[in-house]
Motif scaffolding. Structure first.
Motif, PDB file in Angstrom:
ATOM      1  N   ARG A  70      46.609  12.758 107.751  1.00 47.75           N
ATOM      2  CA  ARG A  70      46.870  12.559 106.178  1.00 47.75           C
ATOM      3  C   ARG A  70      48.101  11.637 106.027  1.00 47.75           C
ATOM      4  N   VAL A 115      51.589  12.841  98.157  1.00 46.52           N
ATOM      5  CA  VAL A 115      50.201  13.201  97.759  1.00 46.52           C
ATOM      6  C   VAL A 115      50.505  14.171  96.514  1.00 46.52           C
ATOM      7  N   GLN A 131      37.635  13.117  97.510  1.00 48.90           N
ATOM      8  CA  GLN A 131      38.756  12.110  98.156  1.00 48.90           C
ATOM      9  C   GLN A 131      38.141  10.588  98.314  1.00 48.90           C
ATOM     10  N   LEU A 183      46.508   8.097  97.238  1.00 47.90           N
ATOM     11  CA  LEU A 183      45.325   8.217  96.277  1.00 47.90           C
ATOM     12  C   LEU A 183      45.391   7.346  95.246  1.00 47.90           C
ATOM     13  N   ASN A 217      51.878   6.832  97.069  1.00 47.82           N
ATOM     14  CA  ASN A 217      50.825   7.843  97.194  1.00 47.82           C
ATOM     15  C   ASN A 217      49.494   7.308  97.377  1.00 47.82           C
ATOM     16  N   ILE A 235      41.660  13.465 102.508  1.00 48.13           N
ATOM     17  CA  ILE A 235      42.560  12.654 102.076  1.00 48.13           C
ATOM     18  C   ILE A 235      42.925  11.579 103.173  1.00 48.13           C
TER      19      ILE A 235
END
Length: 423
Positions: free
Chosen positions: A306, A355, A45, A386, A384, A18
Motif C-alpha cells: 500500500r 492514508v 477502496q 485515496l 494521500n 488500498i
C-alpha cells in the motif's frame, strides 16, 4: 500531468485493498487506462472508481476459480497485453504457481514476479532470516518454533517478543478468534497463551519468535525496489515510517511515511534481492534499533504494498516501471532525476505518503516529525492516494470521507500513545 499515450496493456489486479486502488490509480494517471480489480467481496477502496473496473468473484482464493476468472478476463481483450498483479502475498503465490498456464493463454499475459524458488527463500520468514544471516545482514534475534512446542522453545530470547507466522499465505488460510497479523508477548506466560491459541486453531506451520526491537513507529523503515524481466536492478528508494496501523488485523501497515535517502540500507536490500535473482517489485521492511542505530531486516513483501504509492507520489512512476520493464522491455524505469548508479536509480525525492487525515498524522507523531509534515505539506509534497481528484462519483467520496473519520476512532482506541498532544 497529462496521461501518456496508452500502451496496449490492461492491468488486472487481485485484491480490493488500498494497495490495489493505489496501483490502479498509478496506471490511470500515467496511461488513462482502467485496471480490472478482482476481489472476493466488494470493497469501498476500489468501488465506484474512475480508475477501476471492479468485479466481485466469490471464492477467488480457490486456484481453479482464480485461473478460470483470469481466463475469462483475458478472453475479453486478447489483442492487448494483460499485466497480472496482486495486492496480497497469497495472490502472488497463486500467480507464480500457475504462471505457465496463465502465460499460455491467448494473447500476451505477463506475470511480473520472481520465480517460485526466489519467492520461497524471501517469502518464508524463517528462510528469509537464515538468508539474511548467510549474507551478513542484521536481523533480530529469532527462533523458529511450532505452536505446540510451547514457550520453552524460545528459551534464551529476551522479552518482550513478537510472534508471527513464517508463511503469510499459510496463516491466511486459517481463521480463529483473536487471530492477529503479529502477536506480542511480554513474558513466557503470555507467550504460552499466544502459542496455545494458535495451536488450538490447528495451525501447524512454522512460527517466528523474535526479540522485539524497541522504539516507536518512527524507527520503522521500508525500501521499495524494482527489477525488470531480465533481473536487472532498475530502481530503489528508502522510506522512513512515521506512523503504523495498530489495529489487530492490520498491525504494522504503514499509514504515514516519508521518502528520503539512506544509501547504506538501500545497498543492503539490493544485495539481498540480487542474490536470489529477483524480478518485479519488492518492499523490504526494517526497523532501526535505537540501541546501536542499525537497521535490522524484518521481512520482504514480494509485491507493491500500500505504501508503494509513495514511489509514484515522489516522482518515480510504478506503472511506467512495469510497462518499461515487462511489457515493452525498454528499461529506463525511473525516467526522472535521482542518484544514478549504472543500471539503476536510487530515489532521492522527499515526499510524504499518508492514508490518514493530516491533522491525525501531526497529532500522533513527535514534534520534529510534526514540523516535517507541515513543511512537506506547505511545499506541496504530500499525497494521500485515496484523494484522487479525477474521481467523480459522490458515493465514493462519501465512503472515503467515512473511512478517514473512522481512522480517528481507530487511533484513539488502539494507538499506544495514551495522551496525544493537540495540534
Amino acid at each position: 500531468m497529462a496521461a501518456a499515450p496508452a500502451p496496449t496493456v490492461r492491468p488486472v489486479i487481485l485484491g480490493g485493498d488500498i494497495g490495489a486502488y493505489a496501483t490502479a490509480r498509478t496506471f490511470h494517471e500515467a496511461y488513462g487506462v482502467r485496471s480490472v480489480v478482482l476481489a472476493g467481496v466488494s470493497t469501498w477502496q476500489v468501488a465506484r472508481s474512475v480508475a477501476v473496473d471492479h468485479r466481485v468473484v466469490p471464492s477467488l482464493s480457490r486456484p481453479d476459480r482464480l485461473v478460470a476468472t483470469l481466463r475469462e478476463v483475458v478472453a475479453e481483450r486478447p489483442e492487448v497485453t494483460h499485466l497480472l498483479l496482486a495486492s496480497a502475498d497469497w495472490y502472488v503465490d497463486a500467480l507464480v504457481a500457475h504462471r505457465a498456464e496463465l502465460e499460455a493463454m491467448p494473447g500476451r499475459v505477463v506475470v511480473p514476479y520472481a520465480g517460485a524458488e526466489a519467492l520461497d527463500r524471501i517469502g518464508d520468514k524463517g528462510s528469509f532470516t537464515a538468508l539474511c544471516r548467510e549474507l551478513g545482514l542484521p536481523v533480530p534475534e529469532t527462533v523458529v518454533v511450532r505452536a505446540p512446542d510451547g514457550p520453552a522453545a524460545a528459551a534464551g530470547l529476551r522479552f518482550p517478543v513478537v510472534v508471527k507466522a513464517s508463511s503469510t499465505t499459510a496463516y491466511h488460510a486459517v481463521s480463529f478468534p483473536g487471530q492477529q497479523k503479529v502477536d506480542r508477548a511480554t513474558d513466557p506466560t503470555a507467550l504460552a497463551t499466544v502459542l496455545a491459541r494458535i495451536a488450538g486453531a490447528g495451525f501447524d506451520g512454522d512460527l517466528l519468535v523474535q526479540e522485539e526491537i524497541p522504539g516507536p513507529d518512527s524507527e520503522m523503515a521500508a525500501v521499495n525496489l524494482f527489477f525488470d524481466a531480465d533481473g536487472t536492478w532498475r530502481f530503489a528508494q528508502y522510506g522512513r515510517v512515521l506512523l503504523e496501523e495498530h489495529t489487530p488485523g492490520a498491525l504494522g501497515n504503514s499509514v504515514a511515511q516519508v521518502t528520503g535517502v539512506h544509501r547504506g540500507v538501500v545497498d543492503q536490500a539490493r544485495r539481498l534481492l540480487e542474490h536470489v535473482g529477483w524480478r518485479g517489485f519488492a518492499n523490504v521492511d526494517l526497523k532501526r534499533d535505537p540501541r546501536d542505530g542499525v537497521h535490522r531486516f524484518l521481512e520482504v513483501n514480494p509485491r507493491v504494498g500500500r505504501s508503494g504509492y509513495a514511489v509514484t507520489a515522489s516522482g518515480y512512476d510504478i506503472s511506467r516501471m512495469y510497462v518499461d520493464g515487462f511489457v515493452t522491455q525498454t528499461g529506463g524505469s525511473a525516467q526522472v532525476a535521482g542518484a544514478g548508479t549504472g543500471d539503476g536509480v536510487v530515489g532521492t525525492n522527499e515526499h510524504l505518503f499518508h492514508v490518514l487525515p493530516l491533522p491525525l498524522v501531526r497529532r500522533y507523531v513527535d514534534d520534529a516529525d510534526a514540523a516535517l509534515v507541515r513543511r512537506l505539506v506547505r511545499s506541496g509534497r504530500a499525497t494521500n492516494p485515496l484523494l484522487y481528484l479525477a474521481e467523480r462519483d459522490p458515493r465514493r467520496w462519501a465512503a472515503v470521507a467515512a473511512a478517514q473519520l473512522n481512522q480517528v476512532r481507530k487511533f484513539a482506541r488502539y494507538h499506544p500513545k495514551q495522551r496525544p498532544r493537540a495540534t
